[in-house]
Design a protein around this motif. Structure first.
Motif, short mmCIF file in Angstrom:
data_model
loop_
_atom_site.label_atom_id
_atom_site.label_comp_id
_atom_site.label_asym_id
_atom_site.label_seq_id
_atom_site.Cartn_x
_atom_site.Cartn_y
_atom_site.Cartn_z
N LEU A 162 -16.96 4.35 -6.06
CA LEU A 162 -17.47 4.05 -4.72
C LEU A 162 -16.40 4.04 -3.66
O LEU A 162 -16.67 4.33 -2.49
N ALA A 163 -15.16 3.66 -4.04
CA ALA A 163 -14.08 3.56 -3.05
C ALA A 163 -12.74 3.85 -3.71
O ALA A 163 -12.53 3.52 -4.88
N THR A 164 -11.84 4.44 -2.93
CA THR A 164 -10.55 4.85 -3.46
C THR A 164 -9.51 4.84 -2.34
O THR A 164 -9.86 4.73 -1.15
N ASN A 165 -8.25 4.96 -2.69
CA ASN A 165 -7.18 5.28 -1.74
C ASN A 165 -6.00 5.85 -2.51
O ASN A 165 -6.03 5.96 -3.74
N ASP A 166 -4.96 6.24 -1.80
CA ASP A 166 -3.83 6.90 -2.45
C ASP A 166 -3.04 5.95 -3.35
O ASP A 166 -2.47 6.36 -4.36
N ALA A 167 -2.98 4.68 -2.97
CA ALA A 167 -2.19 3.72 -3.74
C ALA A 167 -2.82 3.37 -5.07
O ALA A 167 -2.13 3.16 -6.07
N CYS A 168 -4.16 3.29 -5.09
CA CYS A 168 -4.88 2.88 -6.30
C CYS A 168 -6.16 3.72 -6.39
O CYS A 168 -7.05 3.57 -5.55
N THR A 169 -6.24 4.57 -7.37
CA THR A 169 -7.32 5.56 -7.45
C THR A 169 -8.70 4.92 -7.50
O THR A 169 -9.64 5.38 -6.85
N VAL A 170 -8.83 3.86 -8.28
CA VAL A 170 -10.13 3.21 -8.48
C VAL A 170 -10.14 1.88 -7.75
O VAL A 170 -9.63 0.87 -8.24
N GLN A 171 -10.73 1.86 -6.56
CA GLN A 171 -10.82 0.63 -5.78
C GLN A 171 -12.17 -0.06 -5.97
O GLN A 171 -12.26 -1.28 -5.81
N ALA A 172 -13.19 0.69 -6.30
CA ALA A 172 -14.51 0.09 -6.54
C ALA A 172 -15.39 1.09 -7.26
O ALA A 172 -15.29 2.29 -7.05
N TYR A 173 -16.26 0.56 -8.12
CA TYR A 173 -17.26 1.41 -8.76
C TYR A 173 -18.52 0.60 -9.06
O TYR A 173 -18.53 -0.63 -8.99
N ARG A 174 -19.58 1.33 -9.37
CA ARG A 174 -20.85 0.73 -9.77
C ARG A 174 -21.25 1.32 -11.11
O ARG A 174 -21.01 2.50 -11.38
N VAL A 175 -21.87 0.48 -11.95
CA VAL A 175 -22.40 0.95 -13.22
C VAL A 175 -23.89 0.62 -13.23
O VAL A 175 -24.27 -0.54 -13.04
N GLY A 176 -24.71 1.62 -13.41
CA GLY A 176 -26.14 1.39 -13.30
C GLY A 176 -26.49 1.03 -11.87
O GLY A 176 -25.91 1.54 -10.92
N GLU A 177 -27.42 0.14 -11.71
CA GLU A 177 -27.84 -0.28 -10.37
C GLU A 177 -27.38 -1.68 -10.00
O GLU A 177 -27.44 -2.07 -8.83
N ARG A 178 -26.86 -2.45 -10.99
CA ARG A 178 -26.65 -3.88 -10.75
C ARG A 178 -25.24 -4.38 -11.05
O ARG A 178 -24.97 -5.56 -10.81
N LEU A 179 -24.36 -3.55 -11.55
CA LEU A 179 -23.01 -4.00 -11.89
C LEU A 179 -21.98 -3.35 -10.97
O LEU A 179 -21.84 -2.12 -10.96
N TYR A 180 -21.29 -4.18 -10.20
CA TYR A 180 -20.26 -3.71 -9.27
C TYR A 180 -18.90 -4.30 -9.66
O TYR A 180 -18.83 -5.43 -10.16
N ALA A 181 -17.86 -3.53 -9.42
CA ALA A 181 -16.49 -4.01 -9.65
C ALA A 181 -15.58 -3.48 -8.56
O ALA A 181 -15.64 -2.30 -8.21
N THR A 182 -14.77 -4.37 -8.00
CA THR A 182 -13.80 -3.98 -6.97
C THR A 182 -12.40 -4.40 -7.40
O THR A 182 -12.21 -5.48 -7.98
N GLN A 183 -11.42 -3.55 -7.11
CA GLN A 183 -10.03 -3.94 -7.33
C GLN A 183 -9.56 -4.88 -6.22
O GLN A 183 -8.70 -5.73 -6.43
N PHE A 184 -10.14 -4.74 -5.05
CA PHE A 184 -9.73 -5.54 -3.90
C PHE A 184 -10.52 -6.85 -3.84
O PHE A 184 -11.43 -7.09 -4.63
N HIS A 185 -10.15 -7.69 -2.89
CA HIS A 185 -10.78 -9.00 -2.69
C HIS A 185 -11.65 -8.96 -1.43
O HIS A 185 -11.13 -9.05 -0.32
N PRO A 186 -12.97 -8.87 -1.56
CA PRO A 186 -13.81 -8.83 -0.37
C PRO A 186 -14.04 -10.19 0.27
O PRO A 186 -14.47 -10.27 1.41
N GLU A 187 -13.74 -11.27 -0.46
CA GLU A 187 -14.10 -12.61 0.00
C GLU A 187 -13.09 -13.25 0.94
O GLU A 187 -13.43 -14.16 1.71
N ALA A 188 -11.85 -12.81 0.90
CA ALA A 188 -10.77 -13.54 1.57
C ALA A 188 -10.62 -13.18 3.05
O ALA A 188 -10.58 -12.00 3.42
N SER A 189 -10.52 -14.20 3.89
CA SER A 189 -10.11 -14.03 5.29
C SER A 189 -8.59 -13.97 5.32
O SER A 189 -7.93 -14.29 4.32
N PRO A 190 -7.98 -13.60 6.45
CA PRO A 190 -6.52 -13.61 6.52
C PRO A 190 -5.91 -14.96 6.15
O PRO A 190 -4.93 -15.03 5.39
N GLN A 191 -6.47 -16.05 6.65
CA GLN A 191 -5.92 -17.36 6.32
C GLN A 191 -6.13 -17.68 4.84
O GLN A 191 -5.24 -18.23 4.18
#
Length: 238
Positions: A162-191
């Motif tokens: 689902l998402a990629t960049n040059d530094a890390c090829t696999v940033q996010a993927y989905r398996v089936g319709e209900r399983l998601y995995a992200t390498q990054f942290h979507p929850e964190a604010s800067p603080q």
């Protein structure tokens, strides 16, 4: 009972408490049930009654050469959650350490060749990401926080990138319709992320001699992860 369970895999209480608050705020819910897997197993809660799971990060690594009984038990329970999502009985979002657990479970390889130091980074959505109900409503490029020592070498069998960049090829993927995995942290604010890096100052996510510069860059960053996380409850309703 909340329909979403936050699953914590951080040994450090201050970092765990802060991550819980981050997920609750990002999901836009007034309360968020919590399970700390280092202190209690899945069997201590009615986990199969939850419709959604959000799994936080951890200083653990799937590639750790030596694992104690606690880490092995944590990874076993995380795989059980992932399999429930694979069966379509719940929706799960695994972040950072969790993507390694899911990748290995699916038969993929987790390696240490694409680490990212603590920072905000830009990730690009693939065509599948643009068409995905969780990722697609946002912009085709996202700014997110990341800090990791290992990652999936490539998208594991059965997964859709689902998402990629040059530094890390696999940033996010989905398996089936209900399983998601992200390498990054979507929850964190800067603080949030700056506070977390204070806890892990000597853990190898950045050069501790550059702490002040790293903290300043994190606090000055603008990220989009909360927009993605806010859409997670909509998947449950849908």
């Amino acid at each position: 009972m909340s329909s979403v369970l936050y699953v914590c895999v951080r040994p450090e209480r201050s970092a765990a408490d802060a991550e819980h608050r981050s997920f609750r705020r990002g999901l836009g819910v007034g309360s968020l049930d919590r399970l700390d897997l280092l202190h209690a197993s899945l069997e201590t809660v009615e986990w199969q009654q939850y419709e959604g799971f959000v799994i936080g990060g951890s200083p653990f690594n799937v590639t750790d050469a030596e694992k104690d009984e606690y880490q092995r038990a944590v990874e076993h329970d995380l795989e059980r959650i992932a399999r429930r999502a694979l069966d379509g009985d719940a929706t799960a979002l695994f972040t950072c350490y969790g993507i390694g657990v899911v990748t290995r479970m699916l038969g993929g390889e987790v390696h240490t060749g694409q680490p990212e130091q603590a920072s905000a980074t830009s990730v690009q959505l693939t065509d599948a990401g643009i068409g995905d109900p969780l990722f697609g409503p946002g912009a085709p490029t996202m700014s997110v926080f990341t800090a990791h020592k290992e990652s999936a070498r490539e998208t594991p069998p059965g997964a859709v990138l689902l998402a990629t960049n040059d530094a890390c090829t696999v940033q996010a993927y989905r398996v089936g319709e209900r399983l998601y995995a992200t390498q990054f942290h979507p929850e964190a604010s800067p603080q949030d992320f700056a506070d977390r890096m204070a806890v892990y100052r000597a853990s190898g996510y950045f050069d501790p001699r550059d702490y002040e510069r790293t903290e300043r860059a994190i606090l000055d960053a603008s990220v989009d992860g909360h927009d993605l996380l806010a859409r997670f409850p909509e998947l449950l309703r849908g």
